[in-house]
Design an enzyme around this catalytic site. Sequence first.
Site, PDB file in Angstrom:
ATOM      1  N   GLY A 247       5.519   0.435   3.526  1.00  0.00           N
ATOM      2  CA  GLY A 247       5.346   0.378   4.910  1.00  0.00           C
ATOM      3  C   GLY A 247       4.893   1.169   5.961  1.00  0.00           C
ATOM      4  N   GLU A 281       8.822   2.489  -1.730  1.00  0.00           N
ATOM      5  CA  GLU A 281       7.704   2.131  -2.239  1.00  0.00           C
ATOM      6  C   GLU A 281       6.490   2.382  -1.184  1.00  0.00           C
ATOM      7  OE1 GLU A 281       8.278  -2.152  -2.773  1.00  0.00           O
ATOM      8  OE2 GLU A 281       9.814  -1.992  -4.394  1.00  0.00           O
ATOM      9  N   PRO A 282       6.195   3.521  -1.084  1.00  0.00           N
ATOM     10  CA  PRO A 282       4.993   3.709  -0.254  1.00  0.00           C
ATOM     11  C   PRO A 282       3.928   3.809  -0.944  1.00  0.00           C
ATOM     12  CG  PRO A 282       6.073   5.839  -0.687  1.00  0.00           C
ATOM     13  CD  PRO A 282       6.886   4.787  -1.591  1.00  0.00           C
ATOM     14  N   ARG A 284       0.299   3.151   1.148  1.00  0.00           N
ATOM     15  CA  ARG A 284      -0.572   3.717   2.176  1.00  0.00           C
ATOM     16  C   ARG A 284      -0.305   5.127   2.725  1.00  0.00           C
ATOM     17  NH1 ARG A 284      -3.142   0.249   5.628  1.00  0.00           N
ATOM     18  NH2 ARG A 284      -1.339  -1.170   5.279  1.00  0.00           N
ATOM     19  N   ARG A 321     -11.187  -4.148   4.290  1.00  0.00           N
ATOM     20  CA  ARG A 321     -10.078  -4.018   5.578  1.00  0.00           C
ATOM     21  C   ARG A 321     -10.475  -4.422   7.077  1.00  0.00           C
ATOM     22  NH1 ARG A 321      -7.307  -0.067   7.138  1.00  0.00           N
ATOM     23  NH2 ARG A 321      -5.142  -1.621   7.120  1.00  0.00           N
ATOM     24  N   CYS A 351     -24.281 -10.711   3.895  1.00  0.00           N
ATOM     25  CA  CYS A 351     -24.832 -11.894   4.823  1.00  0.00           C
ATOM     26  C   CYS A 351     -23.537 -12.548   5.208  1.00  0.00           C
ATOM     27  CB  CYS A 351     -25.529 -13.058   4.174  1.00  0.00           C
ATOM     28  SG  CYS A 351     -25.086 -13.371   2.303  1.00  0.00           S
ATOM     29  N   GLU A 352     -22.374 -11.835   5.887  1.00  0.00           N
ATOM     30  CA  GLU A 352     -21.408 -12.500   6.877  1.00  0.00           C
ATOM     31  C   GLU A 352     -21.360 -11.706   8.034  1.00  0.00           C
ATOM     32  OE1 GLU A 352     -18.980 -14.416   5.242  1.00  0.00           O
ATOM     33  OE2 GLU A 352     -19.710 -14.389   3.337  1.00  0.00           O
ATOM     34  N   TYR A 380      -5.979   0.674  -0.191  1.00  0.00           N
ATOM     35  CA  TYR A 380      -6.481  -0.631   0.008  1.00  0.00           C
ATOM     36  C   TYR A 380      -7.879  -0.618   0.382  1.00  0.00           C
ATOM     37  CZ  TYR A 380      -1.437  -1.103   0.371  1.00  0.00           C
ATOM     38  OH  TYR A 380      -0.247  -1.386   0.272  1.00  0.00           O
TER      39      TYR A 380
HETATM   40  N1  LLP Z   1       5.951  -2.801  -1.793  1.00  0.00           N
HETATM   41  C1  LLP Z   1       5.683  -3.938  -1.473  1.00  0.00           C
HETATM   42  C2  LLP Z   1       6.690  -5.008  -2.039  1.00  0.00           C
HETATM   43  C3  LLP Z   1       4.713  -4.433  -0.894  1.00  0.00           C
HETATM   44  O1  LLP Z   1       4.155  -5.571  -0.666  1.00  0.00           O
HETATM   45  C4  LLP Z   1       3.618  -3.168  -0.285  1.00  0.00           C
HETATM   46  C5  LLP Z   1       2.422  -3.663   0.214  1.00  0.00           C
HETATM   47  C6  LLP Z   1       3.996  -2.019  -0.496  1.00  0.00           C
HETATM   48  C7  LLP Z   1       5.304  -1.823  -1.294  1.00  0.00           C
HETATM   49  C8  LLP Z   1       3.331  -1.040  -0.079  1.00  0.00           C
HETATM   50  O2  LLP Z   1       3.038  -1.046   1.260  1.00  0.00           O
HETATM   51  P1  LLP Z   1       2.499   0.435   2.140  1.00  0.00           P
HETATM   52  O3  LLP Z   1       3.585   1.437   1.949  1.00  0.00           O
HETATM   53  O4  LLP Z   1       1.269   0.630   1.436  1.00  0.00           O
HETATM   54  O5  LLP Z   1       2.584  -0.316   3.409  1.00  0.00           O
HETATM   55  N2  LLP Z   1      -4.285  -4.685   2.282  1.00  0.00           N
HETATM   56  C9  LLP Z   1      -3.458  -4.153   3.514  1.00  0.00           C
HETATM   57  C10 LLP Z   1      -1.985  -3.878   2.955  1.00  0.00           C
HETATM   58  C11 LLP Z   1      -1.209  -4.791   2.142  1.00  0.00           C
HETATM   59  C12 LLP Z   1       0.154  -4.278   1.781  1.00  0.00           C
HETATM   60  C13 LLP Z   1       0.781  -5.328   0.738  1.00  0.00           C
HETATM   61  N3  LLP Z   1       2.126  -5.012   0.547  1.00  0.00           N
HETATM   62  C14 LLP Z   1      -4.137  -3.286   4.245  1.00  0.00           C
HETATM   63  O6  LLP Z   1      -5.299  -2.925   3.726  1.00  0.00           O
HETATM   64  O7  LLP Z   1      -3.786  -3.135   5.127  1.00  0.00           O
END
Ligand code: LLP
Length: 421
Positions: A247, A281-282, A284, A321, A351-352, A380
């Site tokens: 997150g 669980e990073p 991004r 995104r 075409c959107e 992503y």
């Molecule tokens: N753990 C779980 C259970 C998750 O569902 C996610 C992301 C992560 C870890 C990693 O989260 P991060 O550190 O990357 O924020 N497609 C969207 C983001 C969807 C994230 C889904 N879950 C975007 O492009 O912003």
Amino acid sequence: MITCDSSVQHPFQPGAHGLACDGVSIQSIVASVGTPAYIYSARAIRDAYRAIDDAFGSYPHAIHYALKANSTLAIVRVLKALGSHADANSGGEIEVALRAGFGPREIVFTGVGKTGGELEYAIESDVGAINAESAGELDRIAARAQAAGRVARVALRVNPDIDAQSHPNISTGLKSNKFGVALQDARGIYRDRRNEKSLQFVGVHLHIGSQITTAEPLRRAAAALTTLALELRDDGVPLEHVDLGGGLGIAYEGRPMITPAEYAAAVLPELRRANIPVVLEPGRAVVGHSGALMARIVDVKRYPDGRQFAVLDTGMTELMRPALYGSFHRIVPVSPRQTAETPWDVVGPICESSDVFARERPLPDLCVDDLVAILDTGAYGAVMASNYNRRLLAPEVLVDDGQWSVIRRRQTLDDVLALET
Ligand code: LLP
């Protein structure tokens, strides 16, 4: 100077010969691989990973890189070499992690709709933890583990009803979201199931959302997890870890952003109340700044009201995104331009009407055949691409130590049609 948060030096910087990735000319890469193309910096991935690792210092922690952010094998291997573990969100991601060399116990398996086949695969593989989404899923895991003569290592995903204050489409920790079990039900579920022979409760999990830009929701999440872990300890269910999910946001606009150090400073005092190892669980925050999508301008249009469009050879098919979340990405011309900035709508060829990367973005004069880079698309980006309009998946290039290599070639129409009768 292109900036991100203070923990990482942005890999894409303008130079005398145009934009470069860690000193390697974008022009020269694109001359060989064409556009659209993703280019990543291995150095930026390493720096971002280490910034998180260092922030947690000597506190017992394991970083399970969230493969969903970018699971191209070569990128996953860069992380494996750093000592990262993996967070998989499907059977496919478990298999990618195993093929990239992760030990099964280094993998946690999350996912809101795991199929029977995926559960069997995870149990057979003996992954470190299956993060179960519901009491019903625990039943299904137990039944399959028993049939396989195994003990499944499980953690329950709880939904703490915390507002991550991010985009609604990527917030997951509210009770209106589909994820996990209500926090107040969790203790009872552990108590009821703790003696089940085919389940071993190793942890408790949550993930409240993505692109979180303030520390407080993350601190509250850590507080909720720690309190639950302490209660479970009292109940005689000692856990091996708490899993805080991912997150951590990144600086898409180049402005100051919560750093890994601030994140750790917010959550560690909570975790210390139980002194329990933490799983992170990073996704991004590890790969986001490392990548950019290169595109060529194929048309320029000017309307009588003054609106001007630059049409790229890339669109929502390569980078979804902006169309999906209205998200902001910096766009920079690859060749230096000295002209004054005027507002441009930068759009894709699909075409959107939502196939738009930027509206009224101040940019210098743009011309057909110019190259532009869409920044901070390491997470992503490529993973969310599609073949809509029969477009072909873009190649991916990794720059490492002054050298570049294609880590995924461009898809061909034959690749796509090979699946069809
Ligand atoms: N753990 C779980 C259970 C998750 O569902 C996610 C992301 C992560 C870890 C990693 O989260 P991060 O550190 O990357 O924020 N497609 C969207 C983001 C969807 C994230 C889904 N879950 C975007 O492009 O912003």
